[in-house]
Design an enzyme around this catalytic site. Structure first.
Site, PDB file in Angstrom:
ATOM      1  N   ASP A  23      23.063  44.716  30.497  1.00 11.74           N
ATOM      2  CA  ASP A  23      22.513  44.161  29.255  1.00 11.74           C
ATOM      3  C   ASP A  23      21.380  45.030  28.725  1.00 11.74           C
ATOM      4  O   ASP A  23      21.291  45.306  27.525  1.00 11.74           O
ATOM      5  CB  ASP A  23      22.019  42.737  29.517  1.00 11.74           C
ATOM      6  CG  ASP A  23      21.336  42.119  28.315  1.00 11.74           C
ATOM      7  OD1 ASP A  23      22.024  41.826  27.322  1.00 11.74           O
ATOM      8  OD2 ASP A  23      20.096  41.947  28.358  1.00 11.74           O
ATOM      9  N   GLU A  95      29.119  43.469  30.494  1.00  9.40           N
ATOM     10  CA  GLU A  95      27.768  43.987  30.717  1.00  9.40           C
ATOM     11  C   GLU A  95      27.622  44.484  32.152  1.00  9.40           C
ATOM     12  O   GLU A  95      27.005  45.537  32.387  1.00  9.40           O
ATOM     13  CB  GLU A  95      26.734  42.906  30.413  1.00  9.40           C
ATOM     14  CG  GLU A  95      26.600  42.591  28.936  1.00  9.40           C
ATOM     15  CD  GLU A  95      25.573  41.518  28.654  1.00  9.40           C
ATOM     16  OE1 GLU A  95      25.062  41.467  27.527  1.00  9.40           O
ATOM     17  OE2 GLU A  95      25.269  40.697  29.564  1.00  9.40           O
TER      18      GLU A  95
END
Length: 208
Positions: A23, A95
């Protein structure tokens, strides 16, 4: 890479830490690319554009384009409830995959992958209205002139199931030629084709 695809419902050692790392990398790469692409944009505009790029819906669409759900390691409960199709699980896994790529191959490779995956989304970005996507802007433009809505057609799909590229044509009554777009999902390819149509119509330009 196996760890990146391991959901917390499957094992105590799972992809949550990789998701955290991925992320951060995703936000940095997207922010850096937007900073370079829109040199006159204000901070608020850049933040809104980045939010569109990295939102769960966008990541889930990318993950579905890779058939990522087929490779997830899920607990029996998540399997029964269809967790392999759930937007949040798919987005988190993508992610985590970015985090794993970074650890395995370094920042340059991770950046290259992220930019390649988001290429279609970048093509559809403009500062004209950071809250509406190209398909919406094209539809509203045509409606305001009493024209028929655009028609989208998938003309080709290339690549292996986990790495497909969709080719779409967009037909607009005001244009003599169909605009084209490509992306890792039909949705992204349609957005790129719509953005190309807006440019061909003179509504927007490629530097917006």
């Amino acid at each position: 890479m196996v760890l990146a695809l391991t959901h917390r419902s499957f094992a105590g050692r799972n992809n949550e830490r990789l998701e955290f790392l991925g992320d951060a990398i995703l936000n940095f790469v997207a922010g850096e690319a937007l900073f370079d692409r829109f040199p006159l944009a204000r901070e608020g505009q850049l933040s809104r554009l980045r939010a569109r790029l990295v939102k769960g819906e966008t990541l889930a669409v990318l993950a579905r384009g890779f058939d990522l759900g087929d490779y997830l390691r899920l607990g029996s409960g998540e399997l029964k409830s269809g967790g392999f199709r759930r937007e949040s699980i798919l987005a988190d896994a993508l992610e985590a995959l970015i985090g794993a790529i970074y650890l395995d191959a370094g920042m340059e490779v991770a950046r290259e992958r992220v930019l390649a995956w988001l290429a279609g989304e970048f093509e559809g970005l403009t500062l004209v209205d950071t809250n509406k996507d190209p398909k919406t802007r094209l539809q509203e433009f045509l409606q305001s002139r009493g024209c028929e809505l655009p028609r989208y057609e998938v003309v080709d799909i290339q690549g292996e199931p986990h790495c497909r590229t969709f080719f779409v044509e967009c037909e607009v009554v005001l244009l003599n030629e169909k605009s084209r777009g490509q992306g890792v999902s039909r949705r992204i390819a349609e957005q790129v084709a719509a953005a190309a149509a807006l440019i061909a119509l003179g509504v927007e330009n490629g530097n917006d």
